[in-house]
Design a protein around this motif. Structure first.
Motif, PDB file in Angstrom:
ATOM      1  N   TYR A 131       0.821  -1.206   0.000  1.00 34.84           N
ATOM      2  CA  TYR A 131       0.000   0.000   0.000  1.00 34.84           C
ATOM      3  C   TYR A 131       0.860   1.264   0.000  1.00 34.84           C
ATOM      4  O   TYR A 131       0.500   2.258  -0.625  1.00 34.84           O
ATOM      5  N   LEU A 143       3.693   1.901  -3.473  1.00 37.52           N
ATOM      6  CA  LEU A 143       3.239   2.353  -4.790  1.00 37.52           C
ATOM      7  C   LEU A 143       2.695   3.775  -4.675  1.00 37.52           C
ATOM      8  O   LEU A 143       1.893   4.065  -3.787  1.00 37.52           O
ATOM      9  N   PRO A 189      -3.333   2.500  -8.266  1.00 39.62           N
ATOM     10  CA  PRO A 189      -3.174   1.486  -7.205  1.00 39.62           C
ATOM     11  C   PRO A 189      -4.406   1.280  -6.340  1.00 39.62           C
ATOM     12  O   PRO A 189      -4.655   0.150  -5.885  1.00 39.62           O
ATOM     13  N   ARG A 223      -1.715  -5.439  -5.663  1.00 40.34           N
ATOM     14  CA  ARG A 223      -0.703  -4.380  -5.530  1.00 40.34           C
ATOM     15  C   ARG A 223       0.690  -4.985  -5.370  1.00 40.34           C
ATOM     16  O   ARG A 223       1.657  -4.451  -5.921  1.00 40.34           O
TER      17      ARG A 223
END
Length: 361
Positions: free
Chosen positions: A118, A121, A168, A176
């Motif tokens: 998380y 990106l 994302p 992801r």
């Protein structure tokens, strides 16, 4: 085994003669500063003297409790951190203190998979921009353009090429992480340092990502240094395992030997906590509960750093640091009183010989 033979024992992995990465005496101390002038008053000894090698095509896992120095080691290997001391040799080249400019070309060969899909990106960039960034930063020409190369990478990691223009936040955690893996693979690296690549994912999809990493290793001839704390995952993916405690390696062995015959008391305690689905075996196995907290890396215990929590500790453990030596073929342990060494006699120099034989010097 003679003393001379023990001293001449090569770094783990040297028997193959094909090491991709060799680490000698690696240290990383973070200074603790106080006062108006910010004087150094102490240092956090995150990594304090590591010696190991990684062969081409293998997976070496680093395991241990939180705070033992696993992630710091991974960042040192990728030169995201500057070592305090020691030596890192990658593919025959000393990269220990290379400048940012001289290290840039080697970024193609050494990449990292980060723990949190998380935060690793950029939420403002599309998948195409994220995965295609290595091509632009390294000025790598692709035969059919960056977009086609990125779409091929997405397909390689199990995502649809149509995801190229998505952001994302439109993906799940597992997806992801696949995007992060695709970015890592863009320049076809030789070595990948995977920092707990599945620990932030749902248990239901951890196996999928682990299997993906194994398939990619076989297809692309990758070498992994896997950082993990889940010993079940480690057993599934590793060729060799290094157990760390408070900045040092206390045991280094191939996977089967470590899990079937752990020798360092700390390793024995870790493996006693691994869940076993067989209820009969669970009742027969003793659960070892370590007392006390992990000591501070600012002021670690003298000699053997585990002696403050070890049930086998004696006076020598607090006065003399045990060397990391072979107690079995390819099985290195740093302990004065190792476990599971039936049939072996360990002398004060750390040399193991079969019972009934006299060690020569």
């Amino acid at each position: 085994m003679t003393a001379e033979a023990d001293q001449a024992t090569p770094t783990p992995g040297a028997e193959s003669g094909d090491e991709l990465l060799t680490v000698t005496g690696l240290q990383k101390h973070f200074p603790v500063r106080r006062g108006l002038l910010q004087r150094k008053v102490a240092a956090v000894q995150a990594v304090d003297g590591l010696d190991f090698a990684v062969r081409r095509g293998e997976t070496l896992s680093l395991v241990g409790e939180s705070g033992c120095g696993k992630t710091t080691t991974g960042r040192l290997l990728t030169r995201l951190l500057e070592p305090t001391d020691g030596k890192i040799v990658f593919d025959g080249r000393d990269i220990t203190h290379l400048s940012v400019g001289r290290m840039r070309p080697l970024r193609r060969d050494v990449q990292m998979i980060f723990q949190d899909p998380y935060s690793s990106l950029n939420p403002r960039h599309t998948v195409g921009t994220i995965v295609g960034a290595p091509f632009r930063l390294q000025k790598v020409e692709t035969p059919n353009g960056v977009k086609k190369a990125v779409q091929d990478l997405l397909e390689l990691v199990g995502l649809s090429p149509e995801h190229y223009n998505r952001y994302p936040h439109e993906f799940s955690g597992g997806q992801r992480q696949r995007i992060g893996i695709a970015r890592t693979l863009a320049l076809r690296p030789k070595l990948i340092v995977a920092d707990e690549p599945v620990s932030a994912l749902d248990v239901s999809i951890q196996a999928q990502v682990v299997n993906l990493l194994e398939d990619l290793q076989n297809d692309l001839d990758l070498t992994y240094v896997m950082i993990a704390h889940d010993l079940s995952v480690v057993r599934h993916v590793s060729d060799r395992v290094a157990v760390m405690y408070l900045g040092k390696i206390v045991e280094l062995s191939d996977r089967n030997s470590l899990y079937e015959r752990p020798m360092h008391p700390y390793t024995v305690a870790l493996l006693s906590a691994v869940p076993i689905p067989d209820t009969a075996r669970r009742h027969r196995r003793e659960r070892i509960r370590l007392t006390g907290d992990v000591p501070s890396p600012i002021n670690p215990p003298p000699a053997c750093r585990f002696h403050t929590r070890c049930w086998k500790a004696q006076e020598i453990c607090s006065t003399e640091e045990p060397p990391l030596v072979d107690l079995a073929p390819g099985h290195k342990v740093a302990c004065h009183f190792p476990e599971n060494v039936d049939g072996l006699t360990v002398d004060p120099a750390g040399i193991a010989t079969p019972d009934g034989e006299t060690p020569t010097t």
